[in-house]
Write an enzyme that holds these catalytic residues in place. Structure first.
Site, PDB file in Angstrom:
ATOM      1  N   ASP A  19       0.831  -1.201   0.000  1.00 38.99           N
ATOM      2  CA  ASP A  19       0.000   0.000   0.000  1.00 38.99           C
ATOM      3  C   ASP A  19       0.868   1.255   0.000  1.00 38.99           C
ATOM      4  O   ASP A  19       0.355   2.363  -0.108  1.00 38.99           O
ATOM      5  CB  ASP A  19      -0.935   0.011   1.217  1.00 38.99           C
ATOM      6  N   HIS A  74      -1.653   3.903  -1.329  1.00 47.95           N
ATOM      7  CA  HIS A  74      -1.668   4.433   0.043  1.00 47.95           C
ATOM      8  C   HIS A  74      -3.099   4.736   0.494  1.00 47.95           C
ATOM      9  O   HIS A  74      -3.407   5.848   0.960  1.00 47.95           O
ATOM     10  CB  HIS A  74      -0.798   5.694   0.132  1.00 47.95           C
TER      11      HIS A  74
END
Length: 332
Positions: free
Chosen positions: A259, A297
């Site tokens: 991520d 993210h």
């Protein structure tokens, strides 16, 4: 009292407006622009600054805040590694962060990505898109049969551990600082190397520091089980990307869910219009792999988390201005 909030996104604006309504004694200014050398002048006349960004808070910016008499900087996120600590100290700037806006959001996303890796959903999605509805050879693994090693047992790590245990997995952990309750459970191993050697899945939840940059490197991967799964929802700099690629190529790593990415600034949260226009060939190579899940993210990105990031940061900044104190102060 005046607070200026930088980098306010459209999804944050309703929460900022609501906070402003609930705090009529505070004049709130906001901008969608990030805090840097070109925008810092907008803070002139404010008593405090609230901000969130991945780019650095440079000495030039912090010196300007000091020049304007602004001593309070409140981040809407956890990480403070992008702050020039020497400049902040030199200008007497106190910094707060939001240490826990929603640990569960990040933990849930991390486990979701692991389940996608184990159940080969990326592979099946691609097969089905081409009209291939066969099962074999893409047989899955079960989480309840695996050992999950959790690196760092802060709020997020502990939230993830609860979910892993709910699936029936064996959970072990490593942290420099031992949580008393986990200590009683006997889940801790003594070294990272022990964690690597025993884990079928490595779930990373550590902050980024100078000491742990590229902690997952060639040497670390060599100490892991063959076919290990790597989960990194924490910070991109924790993983040596080139070493991870080599471990994926050799089969040492069976799959990875990322991520975060060590060169994500300026890439994540940007619309390039097409896949081909993404300006990072290494990242695109990872994204093309069926056994790698790259997300920009977004583990934190829930309504609850965004609301808490705004409210906690604004509350902290107001408290600093009013009293000079906050329970979210960061030691730089």
């Amino acid at each position: 009292m005046k607070i200026i909030a930088y980098g306010i996104r459209d999804d944050e604006k309703p929460y900022l407006d609501k906070w402003s309504e609930e705090n009529p004694d505070v004049e709130v200014a906001s901008t969608g622009e990030l805090l840097d050398e070109s925008t810092v002048e907008q803070a002139k006349g404010a008593d405090g600054v609230v901000t969130y960004q991945q780019k650095p808070y440079t000495a030039a910016v912090l010196d300007k805040l000091g020049e304007y008499g602004i001593k309070y900087l409140s981040l809407r996120n956890v990480g403070v590694d992008n702050i020039d600590a020497d400049a902040a100290k030199r200008n007497g700037i106190q910094v707060t962060n939001v240490p826990a806006y929603s640990p569960e959001a990040i933990a849930e996303f991390t486990v979701t990505q692991l389940m996608r890796l184990l159940r080969r959903t990326n592979t099946f999605d691609r097969k089905e898109a081409n009209g291939d509805l066969r099962w074999a050879p893409d047989i899955a693994e079960e989480l309840n049969q695996l050992t999950v090693g959790v690196y760092a047992t802060g709020r997020i790590g502990r939230a993830a551990m609860r979910i892993y245990k709910g699936f029936g997995a064996k959970v072990i952990a490593y942290d420099i600082f031992h949580n008393p309750e986990l200590e009683k459970e006997g889940v801790y191993v003594d070294t990272p190397e022990e964690l690597y050697a025993q884990s079928d899945v490595l779930s990373i939840h550590a902050p980024a520091t100078k000491e742990n940059e590229h902690m997952l490197n060639d040497d670390a991967f060599s100490k892991m089980k063959d076919g290990v799964y790597i989960l990194n929802p924490a910070r991109g700099t924790l993983v040596d990307t080139d070493a991870l690629i080599r471990a994926l190529d050799s089969g040492k790593v069976a799959g990875a869910a990322l991520d975060v990415y060590e060169n994500e600034v300026g890439i994540f949260n940007t619309d390039f219009g097409s896949f081909d226009k993404i300006p990072d060939e290494r990242l695109k190579g990872l994204m093309k792999r069926e056994n790698v899940l790259v997300s920009p993210h977004i583990a934190f990105y829930t309504k609850r988390a965004v609301r808490n990031m705004v409210y906690f940061a604004m509350d902290a900044n107001k408290s600093l201005i009013s009293t000079g104190k906050s329970d979210k102060l960061v030691k730089l």
